[in-house]
Design a protein around this motif. Structure first.
Motif, PDB file in Angstrom:
ATOM      1  N   MET A   1       0.840  -1.185   0.000  1.00 50.50           N
ATOM      2  CA  MET A   1       0.000   0.000   0.000  1.00 50.50           C
ATOM      3  C   MET A   1       0.881   1.243   0.000  1.00 50.50           C
ATOM      4  O   MET A   1       1.857   1.323   0.726  1.00 50.50           O
ATOM      5  CB  MET A   1      -0.864   0.049   1.259  1.00 50.50           C
ATOM      6  CG  MET A   1      -2.040  -0.882   1.267  1.00 50.50           C
ATOM      7  SD  MET A   1      -3.066  -0.549   2.703  1.00 50.50           S
ATOM      8  CE  MET A   1      -4.529  -0.051   1.889  1.00 50.50           C
ATOM      9  N   THR A   2       0.444   2.190  -0.781  1.00 48.90           N
ATOM     10  CA  THR A   2       1.180   3.444  -0.818  1.00 48.90           C
ATOM     11  C   THR A   2       0.613   4.389   0.236  1.00 48.90           C
ATOM     12  O   THR A   2      -0.452   4.141   0.823  1.00 48.90           O
ATOM     13  CB  THR A   2       1.068   4.102  -2.205  1.00 48.90           C
ATOM     14  OG1 THR A   2      -0.289   4.468  -2.425  1.00 48.90           O
ATOM     15  CG2 THR A   2       1.544   3.160  -3.305  1.00 48.90           C
ATOM     16  N   ASP A   4      -0.629   7.249  -0.316  1.00 47.76           N
ATOM     17  CA  ASP A   4      -1.892   7.794  -0.829  1.00 47.76           C
ATOM     18  C   ASP A   4      -3.073   6.874  -0.514  1.00 47.76           C
ATOM     19  O   ASP A   4      -4.144   7.331  -0.125  1.00 47.76           O
ATOM     20  CB  ASP A   4      -1.811   8.020  -2.339  1.00 47.76           C
ATOM     21  CG  ASP A   4      -0.884   9.170  -2.710  1.00 47.76           C
ATOM     22  OD1 ASP A   4      -0.659  10.044  -1.838  1.00 47.76           O
ATOM     23  OD2 ASP A   4      -0.409   9.198  -3.864  1.00 47.76           O
ATOM     24  N   GLU A   5      -2.878   5.581  -0.697  1.00 47.97           N
ATOM     25  CA  GLU A   5      -3.956   4.631  -0.421  1.00 47.97           C
ATOM     26  C   GLU A   5      -4.286   4.571   1.064  1.00 47.97           C
ATOM     27  O   GLU A   5      -5.452   4.497   1.447  1.00 47.97           O
ATOM     28  CB  GLU A   5      -3.567   3.241  -0.926  1.00 47.97           C
ATOM     29  CG  GLU A   5      -3.495   3.139  -2.440  1.00 47.97           C
ATOM     30  CD  GLU A   5      -2.901   1.831  -2.903  1.00 47.97           C
ATOM     31  OE1 GLU A   5      -2.274   1.123  -2.083  1.00 47.97           O
ATOM     32  OE2 GLU A   5      -3.062   1.507  -4.090  1.00 47.97           O
ATOM     33  N   ARG A   8      -6.165   7.748   1.882  1.00 48.47           N
ATOM     34  CA  ARG A   8      -7.519   7.684   1.321  1.00 48.47           C
ATOM     35  C   ARG A   8      -8.416   6.784   2.176  1.00 48.47           C
ATOM     36  O   ARG A   8      -9.554   7.142   2.504  1.00 48.47           O
ATOM     37  CB  ARG A   8      -7.465   7.168  -0.117  1.00 48.47           C
ATOM     38  CG  ARG A   8      -8.808   7.206  -0.821  1.00 48.47           C
ATOM     39  CD  ARG A   8      -8.726   6.690  -2.255  1.00 48.47           C
ATOM     40  NE  ARG A   8      -7.718   7.374  -3.043  1.00 48.47           N
ATOM     41  CZ  ARG A   8      -6.669   6.770  -3.609  1.00 48.47           C
ATOM     42  NH1 ARG A   8      -6.491   5.473  -3.482  1.00 48.47           N
ATOM     43  NH2 ARG A   8      -5.802   7.457  -4.311  1.00 48.47           N
ATOM     44  N   ASP A   9      -7.899   5.627   2.566  1.00 45.40           N
ATOM     45  CA  ASP A   9      -8.671   4.706   3.405  1.00 45.40           C
ATOM     46  C   ASP A   9      -8.977   5.310   4.768  1.00 45.40           C
ATOM     47  O   ASP A   9     -10.088   5.180   5.287  1.00 45.40           O
ATOM     48  CB  ASP A   9      -7.922   3.386   3.578  1.00 45.40           C
ATOM     49  CG  ASP A   9      -7.878   2.572   2.287  1.00 45.40           C
ATOM     50  OD1 ASP A   9      -8.700   2.851   1.389  1.00 45.40           O
ATOM     51  OD2 ASP A   9      -7.019   1.664   2.206  1.00 45.40           O
TER      52      ASP A   9
END
Length: 68
Positions: A1-2, A4-5, A8-9
């Motif tokens: 997972m980056t 950003d992810e 976002r989550d």
């Protein structure tokens, strides 16, 4: 997972936990802005009126404030 992810989550989880905004929220915000704008206009008008009320008697009394 980056990153950003993950971000976002996390934001989606946080948003899911909050209750939705009230239907009248936008109306209340717009009314507050309208009231503030009206207050600023009234204050500016009162200030301009006060300046004119102070200057008119000076010009009527024969004082020439603009003379060199």
């Amino acid at each position: 997972m980056t990153v950003d992810e993950i971000l976002r989550d996390a934001l989606r989880d946080q948003a899911a936990e909050q209750r939705p905004a009230e239907p009248t929220l936008a109306d209340r915000v717009l009314e507050a802005r309208r009231r503030a704008r009206t207050d600023r206009i009234a204050i500016a008008t009162a200030a301009a009126t006060a300046v004119v009320a102070l200057l008119v008697p000076l010009f009527d009394s024969g004082l020439d404030l603009l003379a060199p």
